[in-house]
Scaffold this active site. Structure first.
Site, mmCIF file in Angstrom:
data_model
loop_
_atom_site.group_PDB
_atom_site.id
_atom_site.type_symbol
_atom_site.label_atom_id
_atom_site.label_comp_id
_atom_site.label_asym_id
_atom_site.label_seq_id
_atom_site.Cartn_x
_atom_site.Cartn_y
_atom_site.Cartn_z
ATOM 1 N N LYS A 235 0.345 -7.609 12.850
ATOM 2 C CA LYS A 235 -0.735 -6.750 12.354
ATOM 3 C C LYS A 235 -2.018 -7.158 13.070
ATOM 4 O O LYS A 235 -2.409 -8.319 13.035
ATOM 5 C CB LYS A 235 -0.876 -6.904 10.835
ATOM 6 C CG LYS A 235 -1.890 -5.970 10.217
ATOM 7 C CD LYS A 235 -1.898 -6.028 8.686
ATOM 8 C CE LYS A 235 -2.887 -4.993 8.154
ATOM 9 N NZ LYS A 235 -2.896 -4.923 6.685
ATOM 10 N N THR B 231 0.821 -1.213 0.000
ATOM 11 C CA THR B 231 0.000 0.000 0.000
ATOM 12 C C THR B 231 0.851 1.257 0.000
ATOM 13 O O THR B 231 0.452 2.292 -0.528
ATOM 14 C CB THR B 231 -0.937 -0.012 1.230
ATOM 15 O OG1 THR B 231 -1.797 -1.131 1.097
ATOM 16 C CG2 THR B 231 -1.782 1.238 1.323
ATOM 17 N N GLU C 238 -1.411 -29.226 29.272
ATOM 18 C CA GLU C 238 -2.460 -30.222 29.020
ATOM 19 C C GLU C 238 -1.976 -31.301 28.069
ATOM 20 O O GLU C 238 -2.614 -32.326 27.910
ATOM 21 C CB GLU C 238 -3.684 -29.503 28.459
ATOM 22 C CG GLU C 238 -4.368 -28.637 29.502
ATOM 23 C CD GLU C 238 -5.269 -27.576 28.889
ATOM 24 O OE1 GLU C 238 -6.367 -27.917 28.452
ATOM 25 O OE2 GLU C 238 -4.871 -26.409 28.862
ATOM 26 N N THR D 291 1.656 -4.261 4.260
ATOM 27 C CA THR D 291 1.532 -4.530 5.694
ATOM 28 C C THR D 291 1.001 -5.936 6.003
ATOM 29 O O THR D 291 1.169 -6.412 7.119
ATOM 30 C CB THR D 291 0.594 -3.495 6.356
ATOM 31 O OG1 THR D 291 -0.679 -3.555 5.721
ATOM 32 C CG2 THR D 291 1.166 -2.099 6.270
ATOM 33 N N ASP D 292 0.375 -6.583 5.013
ATOM 34 C CA ASP D 292 -0.283 -7.861 5.318
ATOM 35 C C ASP D 292 0.691 -8.930 5.815
ATOM 36 O O ASP D 292 0.373 -9.681 6.741
ATOM 37 C CB ASP D 292 -1.017 -8.389 4.071
ATOM 38 C CG ASP D 292 -2.263 -7.568 3.759
ATOM 39 O OD1 ASP D 292 -2.613 -6.678 4.558
ATOM 40 O OD2 ASP D 292 -2.887 -7.819 2.713
ATOM 41 N N TYR E 220 -7.994 0.686 -3.999
ATOM 42 C CA TYR E 220 -6.724 1.049 -4.626
ATOM 43 C C TYR E 220 -5.998 -0.225 -5.018
ATOM 44 O O TYR E 220 -6.371 -1.320 -4.608
ATOM 45 C CB TYR E 220 -5.862 1.855 -3.645
ATOM 46 C CG TYR E 220 -5.394 1.033 -2.470
ATOM 47 C CD1 TYR E 220 -6.217 0.840 -1.367
ATOM 48 C CD2 TYR E 220 -4.143 0.407 -2.484
ATOM 49 C CE1 TYR E 220 -5.814 0.060 -0.294
ATOM 50 C CE2 TYR E 220 -3.736 -0.368 -1.412
ATOM 51 C CZ TYR E 220 -4.575 -0.534 -0.329
ATOM 52 O OH TYR E 220 -4.177 -1.316 0.717
HETATM 53 C C1 SIN Z 1 -1.029 -3.046 2.785
HETATM 54 O O1 SIN Z 1 0.065 -2.841 2.329
HETATM 55 O O2 SIN Z 1 -1.441 -2.375 3.748
HETATM 56 C C2 SIN Z 1 -1.978 -4.071 2.280
HETATM 57 C C3 SIN Z 1 -1.576 -4.730 1.023
HETATM 58 C C4 SIN Z 1 -0.256 -5.410 1.128
HETATM 59 O O3 SIN Z 1 0.058 -6.010 2.151
HETATM 60 O O4 SIN Z 1 0.494 -5.350 0.144
#
Ligand code: SIN
Length: 353
Positions: A191, A39, A310, A118-119, A52
């Site tokens: 995340k 992103t 457990e 971010t993923d 996007y």
């Molecule tokens: C992001 O970057 O926030 C989402 C898409 C990605 O991980 O490339």
């Protein structure tokens, strides 16, 4: 006496001037920005709508959008990939690790900033933290909103990441993530929110540093975050490890599918303290007897998975992930299996790395 005092003052002024001159002419740190997409390089049709496409904007445009970075460091850019990080893969991880090690080995840079979606950013960060052989800063950064959005966060995050990379205080912290005015150790960050800008958290330990107004202050140091643990310089791939999710009334089908697909290891994302029901338990035990490495982790999102509570892990041949989440446990297990199949050694890695 007066003459002596004047002479001392003269030399004092000269030495201050020399020091100031030295400080202002000493070269800025050399920071390379490796771009992979996400992103932070995303572009949308309008400033107010969420839709996007990730990974559209090339590295040159990212660098031009934040001219302030050139006052902090001598910047170079390199496009390694241009993907949404949901498409991140082992080949790109190996390429990144090999390239960063090469840059440090040849002393071409003082620090690396890696722009990333971010993923899966936390996975790349942990993979690099286990495979980079330098204590120079490596800083991962992304954005939750694309460059075309009204309240985009990428430019500020990039500036902060360069600042963290260029700061001497970052040396020795290993691979870190700089997002939303905070610095997190690669091992601990995750995340936590699908869309919110404060998505990155370290649920067990919190951030190790805070960023504000062009400064970073560190408060903690992860004792598990230093020195290369795995050398992947010659590797083209990694052993296959699958993640199987636990839930009420789960069947053994996902475990059987993973084995059929050639998994050498399975990370089980269990309920509570890594628990499983009878059907899943039977399938995991059979897999373990057939030399598939089983690692119990937790779907809960925080806390440790503890040995011998457990579940009698030693008797069943399982290892536990400690506090690593399932996606990070998979990375450590893939790397561990490049070195050994010895369950005791692998358990040791999970308790130390
Ligand atoms: C992001 O970057 O926030 C989402 C898409 C990605 O991980 O490339």
């Amino acid at each position: 006496m007066k003459k002596l005092a004047a002479l001392a003052l003269f030399f004092f002024v000269i030495s201050i001037q020399a020091q100031t001159k030295k400080a202002s002419t000493s070269p800025l740190p050399r920071v390379i920005i490796l771009a992979t997409g996400g992103t932070i390089a995303g572009s949308g049709a309008s400033s107010t709508e969420a839709a996007y496409t990730a990974g559209k904007i090339p590295i040159e445009n990212l660098l031009n959008a934040v001219p302030e970075i050139h006052q902090i460091a001598q910047i170079k850019g390199e496009q390694i990939a241009q993907i949404g990080s949901q498409d991140m893969n082992i080949a790109t991880w190996l390429k990144l690790s090999q390239r960063i090690n090469e840059l440090f080995e040849k002393d071409e840079v003082d620090a690396v900033v890696l722009t990333h979606g971010t993923d899966t950013l936390e996975e790349t960060a942990y993979f690099l933290s286990l495979t980079i052989a330098s204590d120079k800063p490596v800083v991962l950064v992304g954005a939750m909103r694309p460059a075309t959005a009204m309240s985009q966060d990428g430019n500020r995050n990039l500036l902060d990441a360069v600042m963290v990379a260029a700061d001497q205080k970052s040396i020795g912290h290993g691979v870190v993530v700089a997002m939303n005015e905070s610095v997190y150790a690669a091992r601990d960050v995750t995340k936590t929110n699908t869309t919110n800008m404060a998505t990155f958290q370290s649920r067990n330990f919190g951030p190790i540093g805070l960023i504000f107004d062009g400064k970073v202050n560190y408060y903690y140091k992860s004792i598990r975050n230093s020195a290369q643990k795995f050398d992947v310089s010659q590797r083209k791939t990694l052993p296959k490890v699958a993640i199987v999710y636990g839930y009420a009334d789960a069947t053994s089908s996902a475990i059987e599918a993973a084995i059929k697909d050639g998994a050498q290891g399975i990370v089980y994302a269990g309920m509570g303290n890594g628990n499983y029901n009878e059907a899943v338990g039977k399938a995991l035990i059979t897999a373990s007897k057939n030399n598939i490495l089983i690692c119990r982790s937790a779907r809960a999102g925080a806390g440790q998975v503890t040995l011998f509570n457990e579940v009698d892990d030693a008797a069943l041949g399982f290892v536990v992930a400690d506090d690593l989440n399932p996606q990070k446990a998979r990375i450590l297990l893939m790397l561990a299996l490049t070195k050994t199949n010895d369950k005791k050694k692998i358990q040791d890695y999970f308790l130390k790395y």
